[in-house]
Design an enzyme around this catalytic site. Structure first.
Site, PDB file in Angstrom:
ATOM      1  N   LEU A   1       0.799  -1.225   0.000  1.00  0.00           N
ATOM      2  CA  LEU A   1       0.000   0.000   0.000  1.00  0.00           C
ATOM      3  C   LEU A   1       0.835   1.280   0.000  1.00  0.00           C
ATOM      4  O   LEU A   1       0.297   2.372   0.129  1.00  0.00           O
ATOM      5  CB  LEU A   1      -0.998   0.019   1.164  1.00  0.00           C
ATOM      6  CG  LEU A   1      -1.868  -1.230   1.328  1.00  0.00           C
ATOM      7  CD1 LEU A   1      -2.775  -1.080   2.530  1.00  0.00           C
ATOM      8  CD2 LEU A   1      -2.649  -1.522   0.068  1.00  0.00           C
ATOM      9  N   CYS A   2       2.154   1.156  -0.129  1.00  0.00           N
ATOM     10  CA  CYS A   2       3.024   2.327  -0.203  1.00  0.00           C
ATOM     11  C   CYS A   2       3.045   2.825  -1.642  1.00  0.00           C
ATOM     12  O   CYS A   2       3.255   2.055  -2.573  1.00  0.00           O
ATOM     13  CB  CYS A   2       4.426   1.931   0.253  1.00  0.00           C
ATOM     14  SG  CYS A   2       5.540   3.301   0.463  1.00  0.00           S
ATOM     15  N   HIS A   3       2.824   4.120  -1.819  1.00  0.00           N
ATOM     16  CA  HIS A   3       2.777   4.689  -3.165  1.00  0.00           C
ATOM     17  C   HIS A   3       4.156   4.733  -3.808  1.00  0.00           C
ATOM     18  O   HIS A   3       5.111   5.162  -3.165  1.00  0.00           O
ATOM     19  CB  HIS A   3       2.244   6.128  -3.120  1.00  0.00           C
ATOM     20  CG  HIS A   3       0.811   6.209  -2.791  1.00  0.00           C
ATOM     21  ND1 HIS A   3       0.357   6.246  -1.493  1.00  0.00           N
ATOM     22  CD2 HIS A   3      -0.283   6.260  -3.576  1.00  0.00           C
ATOM     23  CE1 HIS A   3      -0.968   6.325  -1.498  1.00  0.00           C
ATOM     24  NE2 HIS A   3      -1.382   6.335  -2.758  1.00  0.00           N
TER      25      HIS A   3
ATOM     26  N   MET B   1       8.329   6.409   4.738  1.00  0.00           N
ATOM     27  CA  MET B   1       8.627   4.981   4.579  1.00  0.00           C
ATOM     28  C   MET B   1       9.920   4.774   3.798  1.00  0.00           C
ATOM     29  O   MET B   1      10.686   3.851   4.082  1.00  0.00           O
ATOM     30  CB  MET B   1       7.463   4.250   3.908  1.00  0.00           C
ATOM     31  CG  MET B   1       6.199   4.224   4.743  1.00  0.00           C
ATOM     32  SD  MET B   1       6.452   3.690   6.461  1.00  0.00           S
ATOM     33  CE  MET B   1       7.122   2.058   6.226  1.00  0.00           C
ATOM     34  N   GLU B   2      10.193   5.648   2.838  1.00  0.00           N
ATOM     35  CA  GLU B   2      11.442   5.540   2.082  1.00  0.00           C
ATOM     36  C   GLU B   2      12.646   5.797   2.985  1.00  0.00           C
ATOM     37  O   GLU B   2      13.660   5.089   2.898  1.00  0.00           O
ATOM     38  CB  GLU B   2      11.421   6.515   0.897  1.00  0.00           C
ATOM     39  CG  GLU B   2      10.519   6.096  -0.238  1.00  0.00           C
ATOM     40  CD  GLU B   2       9.021   6.264   0.011  1.00  0.00           C
ATOM     41  OE1 GLU B   2       8.238   5.809  -0.826  1.00  0.00           O
ATOM     42  OE2 GLU B   2       8.628   6.864   1.042  1.00  0.00           O
TER      43      GLU B   2
ATOM     44  N   ASP C   1      25.492  -7.428   7.639  1.00  0.00           N
ATOM     45  CA  ASP C   1      25.933  -8.436   6.682  1.00  0.00           C
ATOM     46  C   ASP C   1      27.432  -8.338   6.409  1.00  0.00           C
ATOM     47  O   ASP C   1      28.129  -9.355   6.350  1.00  0.00           O
ATOM     48  CB  ASP C   1      25.151  -8.312   5.380  1.00  0.00           C
ATOM     49  CG  ASP C   1      25.563  -9.362   4.365  1.00  0.00           C
ATOM     50  OD1 ASP C   1      25.514 -10.561   4.701  1.00  0.00           O
ATOM     51  OD2 ASP C   1      25.964  -8.984   3.245  1.00  0.00           O
TER      52      ASP C   1
END
Length: 165
Positions: A77-79, A113-114, A128
């Site tokens: 649902l993230c644009h 969110m980005e 890592d």
């Protein structure tokens, strides 16, 4: 929660992508921060560029930038939006590395969110790259620190919170 309710649910309670088409495109920025805690020996190896896999921070920077651009592929649902700029910065301390991700756009929805995804993936990449010498590392404290633009206005986390980037 905002006074607008749950915006990602339709009237029947089903998941939906919020319609941002009526909004005006504006400049938006978000900053997220997090840290990976490690042994002092590992932090020293990173600082000296002595990790055998290579330049830990250079790889983590590229991974964070790449992650910001791929956020809609990871978060339902993230644009998808045009990411205009991604900056990834690091601060090496005695027993941790702090990551700050700043993302800018001119679009109809924010880039929180980005920024959070960029920060998280940069942290995971540090893990890592260093896991061969330190499997006890802990990733944490990923948080939104600042956002500007949009209808909800600016947000700035209280600077007395745990990370002081």
């Amino acid at each position: 929660m905002s006074d607008r309710g749950l915006t990602h649910l339709d009237p029947l309670g089903r998941a939906r992508m919020v319609d941002v088409t009526p909004k005006e495109a504006t400049h938006r920025r978000a900053i997220a921060r997090g840290r990976v805690t490690m042994s002092p020996e590992t932090a020293s190896l990173v600082a000296r560029g002595a990790i055998t896999k290579g330049d830990v921070l250079a790889v983590a920077r590229v991974a964070g930038i790449q992650a910001a651009k791929r956020t809609p592929d990871l978060i339902p649902l993230c644009h998808p939006l045009l990411v205009g700029s991604v900056l990834i910065n690091f601060r090496i301390e005695d027993s941790h590395i702090e990551v700050e991700a700043q993302v800018d756009t001119v679009d109809r929805t924010g880039v929180e969110m980005e920024a959070m995804t960029a920060c998280s993936v940069a942290l995971l990449t540090i893990y890592d790259m260093c896991k061969s010498v330190d499997r006890s590392m802990v990733i944490g404290e990923v948080a939104l620190w600042e956002k500007t633009g949009g209808r909800s206005g600016p947000y700035r986390r209280d600077p007395t919170d745990t990370l002081d980037f």
